[in-house]
Each structure stands twice: as structure tokens, then as C-alpha cells.
Design a protein around this motif. Structure first.
Motif, PDB file in Angstrom:
ATOM      1  N   VAL A   7     -19.911  24.213   1.627  1.00  0.00           N
ATOM      2  CA  VAL A   7     -21.028  23.283   1.616  1.00  0.00           C
ATOM      3  C   VAL A   7     -21.085  22.464   2.898  1.00  0.00           C
ATOM      4  O   VAL A   7     -22.154  22.102   3.364  1.00  0.00           O
ATOM      5  CB  VAL A   7     -20.938  22.365   0.370  1.00  0.00           C
ATOM      6  N   SER A  66     -26.066  25.052   8.109  1.00  0.00           N
ATOM      7  CA  SER A  66     -26.592  24.597   6.817  1.00  0.00           C
ATOM      8  C   SER A  66     -27.622  25.579   6.299  1.00  0.00           C
ATOM      9  O   SER A  66     -28.519  25.216   5.562  1.00  0.00           O
ATOM     10  CB  SER A  66     -27.187  23.197   6.953  1.00  0.00           C
ATOM     11  N   ASP A  73     -28.711  28.403   3.923  1.00  0.00           N
ATOM     12  CA  ASP A  73     -28.306  28.984   2.656  1.00  0.00           C
ATOM     13  C   ASP A  73     -28.962  30.349   2.448  1.00  0.00           C
ATOM     14  O   ASP A  73     -29.668  30.861   3.321  1.00  0.00           O
ATOM     15  CB  ASP A  73     -28.593  28.020   1.506  1.00  0.00           C
ATOM     16  N   TRP A 132     -32.719  30.610   3.000  1.00  0.00           N
ATOM     17  CA  TRP A 132     -33.044  30.668   4.430  1.00  0.00           C
ATOM     18  C   TRP A 132     -32.820  32.083   4.948  1.00  0.00           C
ATOM     19  O   TRP A 132     -33.644  32.623   5.683  1.00  0.00           O
ATOM     20  CB  TRP A 132     -32.180  29.659   5.187  1.00  0.00           C
ATOM     21  N   ARG A 164     -23.085  36.240   8.115  1.00  0.00           N
ATOM     22  CA  ARG A 164     -22.384  35.029   7.682  1.00  0.00           C
ATOM     23  C   ARG A 164     -21.212  34.750   8.595  1.00  0.00           C
ATOM     24  O   ARG A 164     -20.466  35.654   8.945  1.00  0.00           O
ATOM     25  CB  ARG A 164     -21.854  35.183   6.254  1.00  0.00           C
ATOM     26  N   THR A 220     -23.338  28.437   2.867  1.00  0.00           N
ATOM     27  CA  THR A 220     -24.305  27.748   3.737  1.00  0.00           C
ATOM     28  C   THR A 220     -24.002  28.047   5.196  1.00  0.00           C
ATOM     29  O   THR A 220     -24.320  27.257   6.085  1.00  0.00           O
ATOM     30  CB  THR A 220     -24.266  26.224   3.501  1.00  0.00           C
ATOM     31  N   ASP A 221     -23.395  29.193   5.445  1.00  0.00           N
ATOM     32  CA  ASP A 221     -23.031  29.554   6.825  1.00  0.00           C
ATOM     33  C   ASP A 221     -23.789  30.779   7.332  1.00  0.00           C
ATOM     34  O   ASP A 221     -23.313  31.525   8.185  1.00  0.00           O
ATOM     35  CB  ASP A 221     -21.523  29.786   6.932  1.00  0.00           C
TER      36      ASP A 221
END
Length: 93
Positions: A14, A19, A21, A24, A37, A85-86
Motif C-alpha cells: 500500500v 500508487s 493500482d 489504473w 509490476r 499498488t506498484d
């Protein structure tokens, strides 16, 4: 213990430096971009969206992964991928 380690992993996910996710990431693929990722061990792996054309045997769009050894396979999201979230745009050479 394992429970504390799991909580720490989620906290890291997180608060990662990105940021972006999964929502996105999907939006980027819908716009024709490839995504990856930061947390994936295999560097060079990425996802893309295949949209069928008139020559396709598939009639619905699907997400595929390009593996480390450059093979194209269907992708199925893990719990970790869904919560991550990366996500970032994959620079394609």
C-alpha cells in the motif's frame, strides 16, 4: 509470526513508491500500453490486452503476459496482483 509478516507485506504494498493500482493498470492496457509490476521477481515480464479482430478465433478481449523467456500466455491475476499498488508502464524496447 506469519500473521505479522503478512500485515507488513500488505503495508509495503500500500505504501510502495508507486500508487498505481489494478484499475489504473487495466485502463493503461485499454489504451494500448503494456504494464508491469515493480514487485514481480521476473524482470522483463509484462501484461497487455489482446482485442480480437476479424481474424481472431477468440471473440472477447483477454489479458496476456509476456514471460521472462518471451512466451505469450494467458494471465490470471493473483490476490497479490489485485491488491498491489506498484503497477507501472512497461518501457518497450
Amino acid at each position: 509470526d506469519a500473521l505479522n509478516q503478512g500485515g507488513e507485506i500488505i503495508k509495503q504494498m500500500v505504501t510502495s513508491r508507486s500508487s498505481a493500482d489494478i484499475g489504473w493498470a487495466v485502463k493503461q492496457m485499454q489504451e494500448g500500453k503494456k504494464v508491469t509490476r515493480i514487485g514481480w521477481n521476473g524482470k522483463g515480464m509484462f501484461l497487455g490486452l489482446q482485442v480480437p479482430d476479424r481474424y481472431s478465433k477468440n471473440i472477447l478481449p483477454y489479458i496476456y503476459m509476456i514471460t521472462i523467456d518471451r512466451k505469450r500466455v494467458p494471465w490470471l491475476a493473483s490476490q497479490t496482483d489485485l491488491l498491489a499498488t506498484d503497477w507501472e508502464i512497461m518501457p518497450i524496447d
